[in-house]
Design an enzyme around this catalytic site. Structure first.
Site, short mmCIF file in Angstrom:
data_model
loop_
_atom_site.label_atom_id
_atom_site.label_comp_id
_atom_site.label_asym_id
_atom_site.label_seq_id
_atom_site.Cartn_x
_atom_site.Cartn_y
_atom_site.Cartn_z
N THR A 103 3.13 3.32 -7.00
CA THR A 103 3.17 3.84 -5.65
C THR A 103 2.50 5.21 -5.66
OG1 THR A 103 4.60 4.27 -3.72
CG2 THR A 103 5.43 4.99 -5.87
N ILE B 238 0.86 -1.18 0.00
CA ILE B 238 0.00 0.00 0.00
C ILE B 238 0.89 1.23 0.00
CG2 ILE B 238 -1.95 1.15 1.09
CD1 ILE B 238 -2.48 -1.78 0.36
N CYS B 239 0.63 2.16 -0.92
CA CYS B 239 1.34 3.44 -0.96
C CYS B 239 2.86 3.22 -1.03
CB CYS B 239 0.94 4.28 0.25
SG CYS B 239 1.38 6.03 0.16
N THR B 240 3.63 3.82 -0.13
CA THR B 240 5.09 3.71 -0.17
C THR B 240 5.59 2.36 0.32
OG1 THR B 240 5.20 4.79 2.00
CG2 THR B 240 5.48 6.19 0.04
#
Length: 432
Positions: A231, A211-213
């Site tokens: 990302t 998730i995300c970074t």
């Protein structure tokens, strides 16, 4: 005056009185609690009895409760919220299926979420909420939270998360492993203990999703080599520059490449999790979960919706907003300071002052940012020659385009295209 710590009981969770409760949310018909107030839902195991009409069902729910440890999620009802700590129980919302209503022949799907100090809270709770909500519509997900050393962690938001066990003890195969991100990802990718935990969990997982970074953790662990990934849009260029062996799909909400999935910023973890629910249980269940959570099952658009224009400060002056819109609508047009001032009916000095005061930038810098964004989109999605890209985006010549890319990104347009472009040939990558 509100005491420093106070329990608020919500004595009935059935019918119209039922509402999901979370930090900062409203109780069914009351006001949002003040800071330092503990919210306790009656019906939580060990707490006061639920409404009389639901008492029998709730007792059945408790007798058929999940075998796994209690899962920290923000608003799966049955919350007890104290400052800097979340402890979660389970209470059957009225009108939902209980465990005794669900098929018992299927093995529960195991979801393992890796957390660490400084993890982003929504990266953790968003997916958990999707999977536990699916249990209300016939799913059988079992969620556990692990950390590298088994210790509880404090998130980037300052909220404590209770951990079930150390990552090294999570030896049984997971159906899904969730790797969240955090604001301090540059230091996290140097944490060998954390990266070892990522590798170990992936080795026992049927599906690993960041998730995300969290994509940076997968990349640093070597799990994205030769794959396509995404990302948060703000860090997509850094992912591509740090890990050139990874093909970055900068505009995707999530990307599936083999058994690895990566998602864009923060809330896109919900999009990814809904896709996994659909993969496991079918579109009808995923649609029911999305409707229950009041989110899109398939969100329109990609990360490009978070463009220079939309993330810039909102101009107070209508004439300036019209100038900004004109630049965004046609980056290839002539947008000199004199042209913009003439369009707004002000002097060039006044136009410069408007940009400085309301946009915290200069007219020339704003125009270049818009044109850079347009050029990046063309490079990612077409084979147009550099001369065509430069002409379509207002740079005029390939040399001007090259200088702008070098100045802003530190790479040439050709290198950017090679690193960011997503093609059908990139494994079996699929894009949302």
């Amino acid at each position: 005056m509100t005491p420093s710590h106070q329990d608020i009981e919500a004595p009935c969770w059935s019918g119209a009185a039922h509402r999901q409760v979370g930090a900062g949310r409203r109780l069914s018909q009351g006001k949002a609690p003040s800071p330092g107030v503990s919210i306790r839902a009656t019906g939580h195991s060990g707490n006061p009895a639920p409404c009389r009409e639901d008492e029998e069902d709730t007792q059945q729910w408790q007798r058929h409760a999940f075998d796994e440890p209690l899962v920290p999620a923000l608003h799966r009802v049955g919350l007890m919220i104290k400052p800097k700590e979340i402890t979660v129980g389970r209470v059957r919302p009225a009108g939902r299926r209980t465990m005794k209503d669900r098929p018992s022949g299927r093995k529960p799907l195991l979801v393992t979420v890796l957390v660490f100090p400084g993890v982003r809270l929504l990266d953790v709770t968003g997916p958990i909420e999707v999977f536990t909500s699916a249990n209300d519509f016939g799913g059988r997900y079992r969620v556990r939270i692990v950390s590298p050393d088994g210790a509880d962690v404090v998130t980037a938001a300052g909220t404590g998360l209770r951990v079930d066990l150390p990552a090294a003890q999570a030896q049984d195969a997971s159906d899904v492993v969730i790797i969240p991100g955090g604001p301090e990802w540059p230091s996290l990718i140097k944490d060998d203990v954390l990266l070892d935990a990522v590798r170990a969990l992936d080795s026992h997982s049927r599906r690993t999703a960041s998730i995300c970074t969290g994509a940076f953790l997968l990349a640093a662990a070597g799990l994205l080599d030769g794959r396509t990934a995404t990302t948060h849009w703000r860090f997509a260029d850094q992912l591509a520059l740090r890990y050139p062996q990874v093909t970055v799909g900068a505009d995707a909400l999530f990307v599936r490449d083999g058994h690895i999935m990566t998602s864009a910023g923060v809330s896109s973890g919900i999009d990814l999790s809904l896709a996994l629910v659909e993969e496991h249980l079918g579109a009808d269940v995923a649609r029911a979960v999305a409707k229950d959570m009041v989110v899109f099952m398939q969100r329109p658009g990609g990360q490009s919706q978070f463009s220079v224009r939309t993330r810039s400060p909102r101009a107070r002056q209508e004439m300036l907003r019209q100038v900004l819109d004109a630049v965004a609508e046609d980056p290839s047009a002539q947008h000199t300071l004199a042209t913009m001032a003439r369009r707004a009916g002000v002097s060039t000095r006044h136009m410069t002052r408007l940009f400085h005061d309301e946009m915290t930038t200069t007219p020339a810098r704003y125009v270049e940012q818009i044109r850079m964004e347009a050029a990046q989109a063309i490079l990612e999605g077409s084979d147009d020659p550099m001369a065509t890209v430069a002409r379509r985006t207002g740079f005029g010549s390939p040399e001007s385009l090259r200088r702008a890319f070098t100045r802003n990104l530190g790479i040439t347009p050709g290198t950017y295209r090679a690193r960011f472009r997503t093609t059908d040939a990139a494994g079996d990558a699929q894009h949302a």
